[in-house]
Design a protein around this motif. Structure first.
Motif, PDB file in Angstrom:
ATOM      1  N   GLN A 223       0.829  -1.202   0.000  1.00  0.00           N
ATOM      2  CA  GLN A 223       0.000   0.000   0.000  1.00  0.00           C
ATOM      3  C   GLN A 223       0.866   1.256   0.000  1.00  0.00           C
ATOM      4  OE1 GLN A 223      -2.717   0.267   3.282  1.00  0.00           O
ATOM      5  NE2 GLN A 223      -3.765   2.035   2.451  1.00  0.00           N
ATOM      6  N   CYS A 224       1.915   1.235   0.767  1.00  0.00           N
ATOM      7  CA  CYS A 224       2.820   2.384   0.830  1.00  0.00           C
ATOM      8  C   CYS A 224       3.491   2.612  -0.529  1.00  0.00           C
ATOM      9  CB  CYS A 224       3.856   2.156   1.919  1.00  0.00           C
ATOM     10  SG  CYS A 224       4.897   3.573   2.231  1.00  0.00           S
ATOM     11  N   PHE A 225       3.968   1.540  -1.146  1.00  0.00           N
ATOM     12  CA  PHE A 225       4.636   1.650  -2.443  1.00  0.00           C
ATOM     13  C   PHE A 225       3.682   2.203  -3.494  1.00  0.00           C
ATOM     14  CE2 PHE A 225       6.142   0.123  -6.539  1.00  0.00           C
ATOM     15  CZ  PHE A 225       7.491   0.444  -6.488  1.00  0.00           C
ATOM     16  N   ASP A 226       2.456   1.692  -3.510  1.00  0.00           N
ATOM     17  CA  ASP A 226       1.479   2.127  -4.508  1.00  0.00           C
ATOM     18  C   ASP A 226       1.032   3.568  -4.290  1.00  0.00           C
ATOM     19  OD1 ASP A 226       1.620  -0.372  -5.650  1.00  0.00           O
ATOM     20  OD2 ASP A 226      -0.209  -1.107  -4.688  1.00  0.00           O
ATOM     21  N   SER A 227       0.936   3.988  -3.036  1.00  0.00           N
ATOM     22  CA  SER A 227       0.421   5.328  -2.756  1.00  0.00           C
ATOM     23  C   SER A 227       1.401   6.428  -3.144  1.00  0.00           C
ATOM     24  CB  SER A 227       0.060   5.459  -1.275  1.00  0.00           C
ATOM     25  OG  SER A 227       1.222   5.437  -0.482  1.00  0.00           O
ATOM     26  N   VAL A 228       2.671   6.097  -3.255  1.00  0.00           N
ATOM     27  CA  VAL A 228       3.676   7.107  -3.593  1.00  0.00           C
ATOM     28  C   VAL A 228       3.662   7.429  -5.079  1.00  0.00           C
ATOM     29  CG1 VAL A 228       6.159   7.566  -3.633  1.00  0.00           C
ATOM     30  CG2 VAL A 228       5.120   6.526  -1.641  1.00  0.00           C
ATOM     31  N   GLY A 229       3.315   6.475  -5.909  1.00  0.00           N
ATOM     32  CA  GLY A 229       3.298   6.717  -7.348  1.00  0.00           C
ATOM     33  C   GLY A 229       4.696   6.672  -7.933  1.00  0.00           C
ATOM     34  N   HIS A 230       5.353   5.549  -7.825  1.00  0.00           N
ATOM     35  CA  HIS A 230       6.720   5.401  -8.318  1.00  0.00           C
ATOM     36  C   HIS A 230       6.771   5.411  -9.846  1.00  0.00           C
ATOM     37  CE1 HIS A 230       7.311   3.961  -4.187  1.00  0.00           C
ATOM     38  NE2 HIS A 230       8.551   4.359  -4.354  1.00  0.00           N
ATOM     39  N   SER A 231       7.884   5.862 -10.377  1.00  0.00           N
ATOM     40  CA  SER A 231       8.099   5.907 -11.823  1.00  0.00           C
ATOM     41  C   SER A 231       8.381   4.505 -12.359  1.00  0.00           C
ATOM     42  CB  SER A 231       9.292   6.815 -12.137  1.00  0.00           C
ATOM     43  OG  SER A 231      10.481   6.233 -11.620  1.00  0.00           O
ATOM     44  N   GLU A 232       8.370   4.385 -13.683  1.00  0.00           N
ATOM     45  CA  GLU A 232       8.704   3.104 -14.317  1.00  0.00           C
ATOM     46  C   GLU A 232      10.134   2.694 -13.966  1.00  0.00           C
ATOM     47  OE1 GLU A 232       6.846   0.934 -16.132  1.00  0.00           O
ATOM     48  OE2 GLU A 232       5.144   2.194 -15.588  1.00  0.00           O
ATOM     49  N   GLU A 233      11.030   3.677 -13.889  1.00  0.00           N
ATOM     50  CA  GLU A 233      12.422   3.384 -13.525  1.00  0.00           C
ATOM     51  C   GLU A 233      12.505   2.808 -12.120  1.00  0.00           C
ATOM     52  OE1 GLU A 233      12.417   6.305 -16.770  1.00  0.00           O
ATOM     53  OE2 GLU A 233      11.461   6.347 -14.836  1.00  0.00           O
ATOM     54  N   ALA A 234      11.707   3.355 -11.210  1.00  0.00           N
ATOM     55  CA  ALA A 234      11.709   2.856  -9.832  1.00  0.00           C
ATOM     56  C   ALA A 234      11.176   1.429  -9.778  1.00  0.00           C
ATOM     57  CB  ALA A 234      10.870   3.767  -8.943  1.00  0.00           C
ATOM     58  N   ILE A 235      10.177   1.140 -10.581  1.00  0.00           N
ATOM     59  CA  ILE A 235       9.615  -0.213 -10.600  1.00  0.00           C
ATOM     60  C   ILE A 235      10.629  -1.199 -11.170  1.00  0.00           C
ATOM     61  CG2 ILE A 235       7.809  -1.648 -11.627  1.00  0.00           C
ATOM     62  CD1 ILE A 235       5.983   0.860 -11.366  1.00  0.00           C
ATOM     63  N   MET A 236      11.335  -0.788 -12.222  1.00  0.00           N
ATOM     64  CA  MET A 236      12.368  -1.664 -12.781  1.00  0.00           C
ATOM     65  C   MET A 236      13.506  -1.859 -11.780  1.00  0.00           C
ATOM     66  SD  MET A 236      12.525  -0.757 -16.865  1.00  0.00           S
ATOM     67  CE  MET A 236      13.405   0.740 -16.584  1.00  0.00           C
TER      68      MET A 236
END
Length: 138
Positions: free
Chosen positions: A54-67
């Motif tokens: 939930q914390c990860f999703d609520s921040v709105g990470h970029s595609e680079e952060a997800i990779m």
């Protein structure tokens, strides 16, 4: 095939000093990453051994952060495992002033002053541009 971890294994690793976080049932070892985390290391330490989905999703990470996150994946959480959920963070009251340290306040004012100093320059350039266009076309 990905390694399957139990909640007990994750808790044991965290007690031994590792920084393991679960996001969407995937286990990540962020022990070597926390210093580089743009959001600060404290956020990651608060989620150590917990479900940070939930914390990860609520921040709105970029595609680079997800990779980048996928680089640190070490396995998956056991299907029936139950992890502690992080405590919800209180949202600040919109009417109240944010708590700002003296250094942050100084940085904010410095940035604000820098932005103001560009306004006369932009206005002057636009005025000159309008003046030139008026005399060239009319």
């Amino acid at each position: 095939m990905s390694r399957i971890y139990t909640a007990e294994e994750i808790a044991r690793e965290v007690q031994n000093g590792s920084l393991w976080i679960v996001i969407h049932n995937s286990v990540y070892d962020l022990t070597k990453f926390y210093v580089q985390h743009p959001g600060g290391e404290e956020v990651l330490f608060d989620l150590a051994g917990k479900d940070g989905s939930q914390c990860f999703d609520s921040v709105g990470h970029s595609e680079e952060a997800i990779m980048l996150r996928d680089i640190y994946k070490i396995g998956d959480l056991e299907e029936d495992a139950s992890l502690e959920q992080p405590a919800p963070t209180a949202k600040p009251d919109k009417k109240s002033e944010p708590a700002v340290t003296q250094d942050e306040d100084w940085q904010y004012r410095k940035t604000e002053a820098k932005e103001r100093s560009l306004m006369p320059l932009v206005a002057t350039v636009l005025a000159i541009y309008a003046f030139i266009i008026y005399y060239v076309w009319f």
